[in-house]
Design a protein around this motif. Structure first.
Motif, PDB file in Angstrom:
ATOM      1  N   ASP A 112       0.840  -1.200   0.000  1.00 34.83           N
ATOM      2  CA  ASP A 112       0.000   0.000   0.000  1.00 34.83           C
ATOM      3  C   ASP A 112       0.876   1.252   0.000  1.00 34.83           C
ATOM      4  O   ASP A 112       0.520   2.267  -0.601  1.00 34.83           O
ATOM      5  N   GLY A 113       2.036   1.181   0.637  1.00 36.15           N
ATOM      6  CA  GLY A 113       2.964   2.310   0.558  1.00 36.15           C
ATOM      7  C   GLY A 113       3.509   2.420  -0.857  1.00 36.15           C
ATOM      8  O   GLY A 113       3.512   3.491  -1.466  1.00 36.15           O
ATOM      9  N   ASP A 138      -0.562  -6.039  -1.598  1.00 36.92           N
ATOM     10  CA  ASP A 138      -0.665  -6.605  -0.249  1.00 36.92           C
ATOM     11  C   ASP A 138      -0.888  -5.414   0.670  1.00 36.92           C
ATOM     12  O   ASP A 138       0.051  -4.742   1.085  1.00 36.92           O
ATOM     13  N   ASN A 140      -1.627  -3.672   3.879  1.00 35.58           N
ATOM     14  CA  ASN A 140      -1.656  -3.842   5.333  1.00 35.58           C
ATOM     15  C   ASN A 140      -1.844  -2.518   6.068  1.00 35.58           C
ATOM     16  O   ASN A 140      -1.740  -2.437   7.287  1.00 35.58           O
ATOM     17  N   THR A 142       0.030  -0.099   6.391  1.00 36.48           N
ATOM     18  CA  THR A 142       1.209   0.411   7.084  1.00 36.48           C
ATOM     19  C   THR A 142       2.456   0.209   6.234  1.00 36.48           C
ATOM     20  O   THR A 142       2.421  -0.516   5.246  1.00 36.48           O
ATOM     21  N   TYR A 143       3.493   0.889   6.613  1.00 41.15           N
ATOM     22  CA  TYR A 143       4.792   0.659   5.991  1.00 41.15           C
ATOM     23  C   TYR A 143       5.475  -0.411   6.841  1.00 41.15           C
ATOM     24  O   TYR A 143       6.106  -0.101   7.848  1.00 41.15           O
ATOM     25  N   GLY A 144       5.329  -1.660   6.440  1.00 43.95           N
ATOM     26  CA  GLY A 144       5.902  -2.731   7.244  1.00 43.95           C
ATOM     27  C   GLY A 144       7.421  -2.628   7.329  1.00 43.95           C
ATOM     28  O   GLY A 144       8.000  -2.564   8.418  1.00 43.95           O
TER      29      GLY A 144
END
Ligand SMILES: Cc1ncc(C[n+]2csc(CCOP(=O)(O)OP(=O)(O)O)c2C)c(N)n1
Ligand code: SF4
Ligand SMILES: [Mg+2]
Lengths: 351, 611
Positions: A112-113, A138, A140, A142-144
């Protein structure tokens, strides 16, 4: 850390596809993502989808940007070429790769980022260009990989792991894809394999640009009660269909619910997600209705999942450009070089 | 007109047209230059235009030179001043004794008069008034009328000019006669009222030989077609746009299979995407290129570093314009040398080529694709606005039909069958270059993962210090290989004490400057650089000379810095000569810069002993 490819010792009991290959032949190297990361479920679903379609594994080109999600092409289809490019720019690399060889199946994986922030421009334009590929986000929230900052798909007011609220409006990638003219648009949930696998298969077979937004919780940074991308929340707010047969140690949360129903998913930390599965009588051929439906359910606090829109008469970039059927990368010199005679008359035109 | 007509000078003058952008002058001026070229006279044309579509001043300069001095020369012999707004500067640019042609329908303001030049007033507006009713037509035909005037003043062959008009309006035949009438109107007026031709005139010549007149961008686009590029991705930016446009135009003629295309061209959403498409296509085995200018190179930085480190072929044409930032977007400069050579973060460096003529643009259009495949790395070709957008006299393009594309080390399925374990980055040949495979080649061999992160020889991710270090060392070995195979410099070495280094369009005025310096007793050996990394010859040349001028068109002596940096050369030995005001560097400037460097005594020493 180095990764060793998994030994492809064929289990005699594993089912074989039309090519005589098993799922093992479609796997990649061992994942290094966090145990329970939704992205691993998406990879597993991709493995299953590709195997079930009986496409020769080397006929895929895998492309991605940067992020935990973008790492995943290493973890599926080990016999295909992969390209982990730069942050947010997978669409351009995919465009080039697909222009060079229209016969390859192209799978792009992004986060998403990677898509909704740094890569927003490229995302919008690959949709417009109609590259014939499967584009998976994918998502989520957030920036995993950079440890849990907010991403642009976060809902207004949802909180970070540290409890801070998100101050900005979210971007809904599915609505964007619909608006920009994508000919295949779907949303699913990483833990809902029964829904995700068929969607991936349909997306791969679609002759045009196929987009699937997969809500894929980050167990490290975005799986708490204030998050709207947690396992819980998604399960609780999703409108849609499936069962999962892949459960990584302990933590993955799955959803198995019937079309037309809403399933609330409870997260380990108590958060809830409401998935709304599209009704069996939902008509996925109406772009305007699809957009309206997504937004109506969103207003009701639900996340619509399933195949939202498909155009069976989709076109792709090669059709638009009217390129020859032979992949451009297979043209030889005789086909590419006009030769010296032509050059003489070109010289003449400059006299 | 003057009666003190001196000796007549043939085929040696500078004529400058001052017009208003968008007034239709471009085609008349183009016909003027083309007519002289068709008479066999060497000409160089320079468009000096604003970053604007309509209404701003624009100049077109034609250098006419039987001696083939085709660089820019200071001073204008004949100024065709058609833009009242720029009268002051236009009048000032005429050499003493030169001529000013203006529209005398309105009198020239007193303050614009100069005692030392000749004014030629032609009432252009009044002449077209009775001939054409439509005001737009009137202003268009004014251009053709002054062309007629010039044909008389300079003795341009009239049939050649009328022939050009007929060719220009082929298909719109109803326009031919009015244009010829306008030409005759001007010519008749000049013959009746202006006395004889000027003391500098033109006459038929065999100076052109078999050369062609073409712009470098067209040449580059054609070269890419001949070199086998099948994917082009670009984003519009002056002065590079016409590279992609030429590629598309010619590919639509030369690369068709029935009505289907054997190429793909994408106008991308920005330069990041353009270079990403190029890299994706090249990764997948299609030759591909992009064209941009300085701002685009800045944006492409991250991707260029990826292609360097992940070792993917790519070709990027940078048609340089005056920076920094948006700078003077329609003026020429050579100021992207360092940003191209070291584009992107980390220890990144790139192969750069420096074409100087349209023919070389054509050649490098193809050679760059070979080099990219051979070296598995981006190749940046640095042209500039002067070369790219102006019609330049050039040797004709040549293609040897026995030439084969060098696709580099790429394994086929059969070759993969022979390989025990494929390793993408294994340096089998000691030249630092690994072996590639294209996606989809083989069912179970040769697949690898391409990434911008560190990896081992088998393309597997690693953070091992040893593996990382070894990989960086191998890239350095590849760089040494590159220095051996890139185009060699063009050297003229007579064992003199002084040398001059230059590249790209700085070559244009060089011969004229050298001849003038020789007259002053300054003899200079020369080296025209054609590529980075520098080959051995480059450093030997510097070694063999006591003092070396590095002549270039940027403020910061960028090539000099590159030489000092890469060759560990004593900076004192390399004397910078830099011009960067946005016009192309002139012979006068080069001559004076070098001459001023030497005092009278030093000059004597220079000629005393030559080896
Ligand atoms: C140009 C650039 N800026 C920033 C980064 C740092 N970075 C790496 S991954 C990432 C965010 C990834 O988020 P997302 O795409 O959502 O992937 P996830 O890890 O959540 O799967 C960022 C900002 C980078 N690699 N490159
Ligand atoms: S940080 Fe989050 S997204 Fe990254 S691997 Fe761990 S769980 Fe997955
Ligand atoms: Mg993310």
């Amino acid at each position: 850390m180095t990764f060793v490819a998994k030994p492809k010792a064929h289990h005699p009991k594993l089912p074989k596809n039309e090519l005589g290959l098993t799922r093992r032949d479609y796997e990649g190297s061992v994942s290094t993502l966090c145990a329970g990361c939704g992205h691993d479920s998406v990879s597993a679903a991709i493995v299953q989808a590709c195997a079930e379609l009986s496409i020769p594994p080397h006929m895929f080109a895998k492309v991605s940007g940067i992020g935990c999600s973008s790492k995943t092409p290493s973890y599926f289809l080990g016999n295909s070429h992969g390209f982990n490019s730069v942050h947010g720019r997978m669409p351009s690399v995919a465009t080039g790769a697909k222009l060079a060889n229209r016969e390859l199946y192209c799978i792009g994986v992004s986060g998403d980022g990677d898509t909704a922030s740094i890569g927003m421009g490229q995302f919008a334009h690959i949709v417009r260009r109609r590259i014939n590929m499967l584009y998976v986000v994918d998502n989520n929230g957030t920036y995993g990989l950079t440890k849990g900052q907010f991403s642009a798909t976060n809902d207004l007011g949802s909180t970070s792991k540290k409890g801070l609220p998100n101050l900005y409006e979210p971007i809904d990638l599915v609505s964007m894809a619909l608006q920009l003219g994508a000919s295949f648009v779907a949303r699913s949930f990483s833990g809902d394999k029964r829904q995700l696998v068929p969607l991936l298969k349909a997306g791969l077979m679609h002759e045009g640009f196929a987009f699937i937004d997969v809500i894929s919780p980050c167990v490290a940074f975005n799986n708490h009660s204030g998050s709207t991308k947690s396992y819980e929340y998604v399960r609780g707010h999703s409108e849609s269909m499936i069962a999962s047969d892949f459960v990584p140690p302990g933590e993955e949360i799955t959803a198995d619910y019937e079309p037309g129903t809403t399933e609330t998913v409870q997260m380990p930390d108590g958060s809830k997600l409401h998935l709304n599965k599209l009704d069996a009588d939902y008509d996925p051929h109406d772009r305007v209705a699809a957009l309206a439906h997504v937004q109506q359910r969103a207003a009701a606090g639900e996340i619509v999942t399933g195949l939202l829109y498909v155009d069976p008469d989709a076109t792709d970039t090669h059709e638009i450009l009217n390129t020859i059927d032979t992949p451009l990368n297979q043209l030889n010199e005789a086909e590419l070089c006009p030769g010296s005679d032509k050059l003489h008359s070109i010289n003449e035109s400059f006299r | 007109m003057s009666s003190d007509t001196p000796q007549v000078r043939y085929n040696d003058c500078v004529i400058r047209f001052a017009n208003v952008n968008g007034s239709g002058s471009a085609s008349a001026n183009g016909m003027f230059a083309k007519a002289l070229f068709r008479m066999g006279i060497p000409v160089a044309t320079r468009n000096i235009f604003p970053s604007n579509i309509q209404g701003l001043p624009t100049w077109f300069e034609v250098r006419v030179s039987d001696a083939n001095y085709l660089g820019r020369r200071e001073g204008v012999d004949l100024m065709v001043a058609m833009n009242a707004e720029t009268y002051t500067e236009d009048v000032a640019s005429v050499v003493p004794g030169g001529y000013l042609l203006y529209d005398s329908s309105k009198p020239l303001a007193a303050h614009l008069k100069r005692d030392d030049i000749h004014e030629i007033g032609v009432p252009l507006a009044q002449l077209v008034l009775p001939e054409f009713s439509d005001p737009k037509q009137r202003s268009l035909f004014k251009n053709i009328v002054y062309l007629g005037v010039l044909s008389a003043l300079l003795e341009i062959d009239f049939d050649t000019i009328t022939g050009m008009v007929s060719a220009q309006y082929k298909g719109k035949d109803h326009l031919i006669q009015p244009n010829i009438n306008a030409l005759e109107l001007g010519r008749g007026y000049a013959q009746t009222y202006l006395g004889g031709p000027l003391p500098f005139r033109v006459r038929f010549s065999d100076g052109v030989g078999d050369r062609i007149m073409v712009d470098g961008n067209t040449a580059a686009g054609l070269g890419a077609i001949y070199g086998g590029a099948s994917v082009c991705a670009w984003y519009p930016i002056t002065p590079s746009t016409s590279v992609a446009e030429a590629f598309e135009k010619y590919a639509n003629q030369l690369r068709m299979d029935g009505d289907q295309r054997k190429f793909a061209i994408i106008q991308a959403e920005d330069e990041l995407s353009a270079i990403g498409i190029v890299i994706g296509a090249a990764w997948n085995g299609a030759r591909s290129f992009t064209a941009t200018s300085g701002p685009g190179v800045s944006l492409m930085g991250e991707f260029l570093g990826l292609a360097y480190f992940a070792e993917i072929p790519a070709v990027l044409w940078d048609i340089q314009r005056a920076g920094p930032s948006t700078g003077m977007p329609t003026r020429t400069q050579q100021s992207d040398v360092l940003s191209a050579a070291y584009a992107s973060h980390g220890d990144t460096k790139h192969v750069v080529l420096f074409p100087a003529t349209p023919k070389e643009c054509f050649e490098f259009g193809a050679t760059s694709l070979d080099l990219a495949d051979r070296l598995q790395t981006p190749i940046l070709v640095l042209s500039d606005l002067e070369l790219g957008m102006n019609d330049n006299l050039s040797e004709p393009f040549e293609w040897d039909d026995s030439r084969r594309y060098d696709r580099g080390k790429v394994l086929t399925a059969e070759q993969l069958d022979e390989v025990e374990r494929f390793g993408r980055y294994v340096d089998l040949d000691g030249d630092g270059i690994g072996t590639r495979t294209y996606p989809g080649t083989h069912p179970d061999k040769g697949a690898f993962f391409t990434r911008g992160t560190s990896r081992d020889e088998y393309a597997v991710y690693t953070e091992s210090p040893e593996e990382y270090h070894a990989n960086m060392q191998r890239l350095e070995r590849k760089w040494e290989t590159a220095a051996k195979i890139v185009p060699k410099p063009e050297i003229t070495n007579h064992g003199r004490k002084v040398g001059a280094i230059f590249y790209g369009t700085t070559a244009l005025p060089m011969q004229e400057a050298l001849d003038q310096l020789a007259e002053q007793g300054i003899e200079v050996d020369t080296m025209r650089l054609r590529a980075f990394p520098f080959s051995e010859e480059v450093f030997s040349f510097i070694e063999e000379h006591e003092e070396v001028f590095v002549i270039e068109q940027n403020r910061d002596s960028q090539m000099r810095s590159l030489l000092v940096n890469e060759g560990e050369i004593d900076p004192a030995k390399l004397v910078p000569v830099t011009y960067y005001a946005g016009l192309s560097i002139s012979a006068d400037f080069i001559r004076d810069s070098i001459a001023d460097h030497y005092s009278a005594t030093k000059r004597a020493q220079l000629t005393e002993v030559t080896r």
